[in-house]
Design a protein around this motif. Structure first.
Motif, PDB file in Angstrom:
ATOM      1  N   GLU A 117       8.337  -3.811   5.171  1.00 29.12           N
ATOM      2  CA  GLU A 117       9.313  -2.734   5.036  1.00 29.12           C
ATOM      3  C   GLU A 117       8.614  -1.449   4.597  1.00 29.12           C
ATOM      4  OE1 GLU A 117      13.101  -1.207   5.443  1.00 29.12           O
ATOM      5  OE2 GLU A 117      12.523  -3.307   5.772  1.00 29.12           O
ATOM      6  N   GLU A 118       9.009  -0.324   5.180  1.00 28.90           N
ATOM      7  CA  GLU A 118       8.435   0.973   4.841  1.00 28.90           C
ATOM      8  C   GLU A 118       9.485   1.829   4.161  1.00 28.90           C
ATOM      9  OE1 GLU A 118       6.320   4.775   7.099  1.00 28.90           O
ATOM     10  OE2 GLU A 118       6.182   2.753   7.955  1.00 28.90           O
ATOM     11  N   LEU A 119       9.176   2.331   2.966  1.00 32.98           N
ATOM     12  CA  LEU A 119      10.123   3.103   2.177  1.00 32.98           C
ATOM     13  C   LEU A 119       9.546   4.478   1.864  1.00 32.98           C
ATOM     14  CD1 LEU A 119      11.086   0.334  -0.426  1.00 32.98           C
ATOM     15  CD2 LEU A 119      12.275   0.888   1.705  1.00 32.98           C
ATOM     16  N   LYS A 120      10.357   5.489   2.032  1.00 26.81           N
ATOM     17  CA  LYS A 120       9.918   6.851   1.760  1.00 26.81           C
ATOM     18  C   LYS A 120       9.942   7.131   0.259  1.00 26.81           C
ATOM     19  CE  LYS A 120      11.097  11.691   2.698  1.00 26.81           C
ATOM     20  NZ  LYS A 120      12.040  12.616   3.395  1.00 26.81           N
ATOM     21  N   VAL A 121       8.902   7.835  -0.200  1.00 27.76           N
ATOM     22  CA  VAL A 121       8.814   8.256  -1.600  1.00 27.76           C
ATOM     23  C   VAL A 121       9.135   9.744  -1.665  1.00 27.76           C
ATOM     24  CG1 VAL A 121       7.318   8.478  -3.619  1.00 27.76           C
ATOM     25  CG2 VAL A 121       7.046   6.526  -2.071  1.00 27.76           C
ATOM     26  N   SER A 122      10.107  10.123  -2.477  1.00 26.62           N
ATOM     27  CA  SER A 122      10.452  11.540  -2.575  1.00 26.62           C
ATOM     28  C   SER A 122       9.370  12.293  -3.331  1.00 26.62           C
ATOM     29  CB  SER A 122      11.800  11.716  -3.272  1.00 26.62           C
ATOM     30  OG  SER A 122      11.695  11.405  -4.647  1.00 26.62           O
ATOM     31  N   ARG A 123       9.286  13.593  -3.106  1.00 28.12           N
ATOM     32  CA  ARG A 123       8.236  14.414  -3.715  1.00 28.12           C
ATOM     33  C   ARG A 123       8.276  14.355  -5.235  1.00 28.12           C
ATOM     34  NH1 ARG A 123       5.734  17.646  -0.017  1.00 28.12           N
ATOM     35  NH2 ARG A 123       6.775  17.872   2.020  1.00 28.12           N
ATOM     36  N   SER A 124       9.462  14.272  -5.801  1.00 28.15           N
ATOM     37  CA  SER A 124       9.589  14.277  -7.260  1.00 28.15           C
ATOM     38  C   SER A 124       9.026  13.017  -7.908  1.00 28.15           C
ATOM     39  CB  SER A 124      11.051  14.464  -7.671  1.00 28.15           C
ATOM     40  OG  SER A 124      11.857  13.456  -7.104  1.00 28.15           O
ATOM     41  N   LYS A 178       0.826  -1.206   0.000  1.00 26.54           N
ATOM     42  CA  LYS A 178       0.000   0.000   0.000  1.00 26.54           C
ATOM     43  C   LYS A 178       0.859   1.254   0.000  1.00 26.54           C
ATOM     44  CE  LYS A 178      -0.708  -0.588   5.001  1.00 26.54           C
ATOM     45  NZ  LYS A 178      -1.715  -0.769   6.062  1.00 26.54           N
ATOM     46  N   LEU A 179       0.227   2.359  -0.344  1.00 29.46           N
ATOM     47  CA  LEU A 179       0.858   3.676  -0.352  1.00 29.46           C
ATOM     48  C   LEU A 179       0.188   4.513   0.729  1.00 29.46           C
ATOM     49  CD1 LEU A 179       2.687   5.856  -1.703  1.00 29.46           C
ATOM     50  CD2 LEU A 179       0.767   6.315  -3.246  1.00 29.46           C
ATOM     51  N   CYS A 180       0.982   5.062   1.635  1.00 30.59           N
ATOM     52  CA  CYS A 180       0.437   5.822   2.772  1.00 30.59           C
ATOM     53  C   CYS A 180       0.925   7.267   2.730  1.00 30.59           C
ATOM     54  CB  CYS A 180       0.875   5.185   4.091  1.00 30.59           C
ATOM     55  SG  CYS A 180       0.362   3.474   4.290  1.00 30.59           S
ATOM     56  N   SER A 181       0.030   8.189   3.098  1.00 36.29           N
ATOM     57  CA  SER A 181       0.422   9.595   3.219  1.00 36.29           C
ATOM     58  C   SER A 181       0.516   9.956   4.698  1.00 36.29           C
ATOM     59  CB  SER A 181      -0.594  10.495   2.523  1.00 36.29           C
ATOM     60  OG  SER A 181      -1.878  10.329   3.082  1.00 36.29           O
ATOM     61  N   ARG A 182       1.493  10.798   5.030  1.00 30.19           N
ATOM     62  CA  ARG A 182       1.690  11.232   6.412  1.00 30.19           C
ATOM     63  C   ARG A 182       1.165  12.660   6.582  1.00 30.19           C
ATOM     64  NH1 ARG A 182       2.033   6.193   7.754  1.00 30.19           N
ATOM     65  NH2 ARG A 182       4.038   5.171   7.345  1.00 30.19           N
ATOM     66  N   GLN A 183       1.014  13.074   7.821  1.00 36.87           N
ATOM     67  CA  GLN A 183       0.502  14.422   8.104  1.00 36.87           C
ATOM     68  C   GLN A 183       1.444  15.506   7.605  1.00 36.87           C
ATOM     69  OE1 GLN A 183      -0.351  14.607  12.309  1.00 36.87           O
ATOM     70  NE2 GLN A 183      -2.339  13.593  12.084  1.00 36.87           N
ATOM     71  N   ASN A 184       2.722  15.204   7.524  1.00 41.35           N
ATOM     72  CA  ASN A 184       3.696  16.195   7.049  1.00 41.35           C
ATOM     73  C   ASN A 184       3.762  16.255   5.526  1.00 41.35           C
ATOM     74  OD1 ASN A 184       4.965  13.798   6.449  1.00 41.35           O
ATOM     75  ND2 ASN A 184       6.773  14.171   7.738  1.00 41.35           N
ATOM     76  N   GLY A 185       2.891  15.493   4.844  1.00 43.97           N
ATOM     77  CA  GLY A 185       2.863  15.524   3.379  1.00 43.97           C
ATOM     78  C   GLY A 185       3.733  14.479   2.717  1.00 43.97           C
ATOM     79  N   GLU A 186       4.497  13.721   3.498  1.00 40.98           N
ATOM     80  CA  GLU A 186       5.350  12.683   2.930  1.00 40.98           C
ATOM     81  C   GLU A 186       4.524  11.441   2.566  1.00 40.98           C
ATOM     82  OE1 GLU A 186       8.447  11.774   5.661  1.00 40.98           O
ATOM     83  OE2 GLU A 186       9.620  13.564   5.186  1.00 40.98           O
ATOM     84  N   TYR A 187       5.017  10.710   1.577  1.00 44.43           N
ATOM     85  CA  TYR A 187       4.398   9.451   1.183  1.00 44.43           C
ATOM     86  C   TYR A 187       5.371   8.313   1.466  1.00 44.43           C
ATOM     87  CZ  TYR A 187       0.326  11.490  -1.125  1.00 44.43           C
ATOM     88  OH  TYR A 187      -0.849  12.135  -1.372  1.00 44.43           O
TER      89      TYR A 187
END
Length: 275
Positions: free
Chosen positions: A256-263, A239-248
């Protein structure tokens, strides 16, 4: 569409063929012009009668349903509307919805047949006939003579049929040993300078190569950059999750949880929704 839909039914099993004919007899718009018990018979009938619609079994000895389409294309015969008929329900839904082509599961359900014929009638009205034929030709061009059951299984797994020259394994030299890691088993990759950390099957392998070099060996339909220093196998994404700070963040099947950059955020969202 007031004209009759000139139809050919193709199935090597007589009982299945008869059952479908009984169902079709309830539809006034259907005009049965021939029933065929083999792919070769179907090929000749389509060439002779130029039907509007062919109900085409896939699994047949000699020429499969896919082979029939390929032969029609090779002979430059105009493609009729085609509805695939299959007993392989574990494959069929994914296999043909991938290309928005219609299908019927054996034994044929009357309600499902009604829906299919309504759709075909709309296509034959001229609004979408060319689009349907283009999808059939696209399927034919992708098959490259492969076994039809293999094609079905690959489509059911969400794989494309085109023959891309991407390796199935990657060789990793570690501590004097060379390990062959299956590309499909790779969950994600992250970079540390000129080294790549290949995460696969609960193991991490270190590969001396740049991210750019490694990307060339990975099919972009399966692997996507999510960060300047990370690539993920899309089939491993839960799944793809959004955080309160705008990060995905992506959550993989292994937790495993991986950060997606804004670009890369918009592209990842599109790919996830598309899958």
């Amino acid at each position: 569409m007031n004209e009759k839909i000139r139809t050919i039914v193709v199935d090597d099993e007589q009982l299945a063929r008869r059952g479908l004919l009984v169902r079709l007899a309830q539809f006034e718009q259907i005009e049965l012009i021939q029933e065929c018990s083999s792919g070769r018979e179907a090929l000749a009938a389509i060439q002779e009668h130029k039907p509007d619609l062919v109900l085409l079994d896939i699994q047949m000895p000699g020429l499969s349903g896919f082979d029939v389409l390929r032969k029609l294309n090779e002979k430059n015969i105009t493609m009729p509307a085609v509805v695939f008929v299959t007993a392989y329900d574990q494959y069929a839904i994914r296999a043909f919805e991938v290309r928005a082509l219609d299908y019927l599961l054996k034994p044929v359900d009357e309600e499902r047949l009604t829906q299919t014929l309504e759709r075909i009638t709309a296509e034959l009205s001229g609004r979408r006939e060319k689009e349907h034929q283009a999808k059939l030709l696209d399927l034919v061009s992708d098959m490259t003579g492969e076994d039809c059951e293999d094609i079905l299984q690959r489509l059911a797994a969400g794989q494309e049929l085109t023959q891309d020259n991407y390796p199935e394994h990657i060789a990793i030299k570690e501590s004097g040993e060379i390990t062959r890691v299956a590309i499909s088993a790779i969950e994600w990759i992250d970079a540390a300078g000129d080294y790549m950390c290949i995460h696969a099957c609960n193991e991490t392998h270190i590969l001396r190569r740049t991210m750019k070099e490694l990307e060339k060996e990975l099919n972009p339909k399966s692997f996507q950059r999510i960060h300047r220093s990370a690539i993920v196998n899309l089939s491993q994404v839960e799944k793809l999750c959004s955080r309160q700070n705008g990060e995905y963040h992506l959550i993989l099947q292994n937790g495993e949880e991986l950060k997606v950059s804004r670009s890369y955020k918009d592209k990842i969202k599109q790919l996830i929704l598309g899958n």
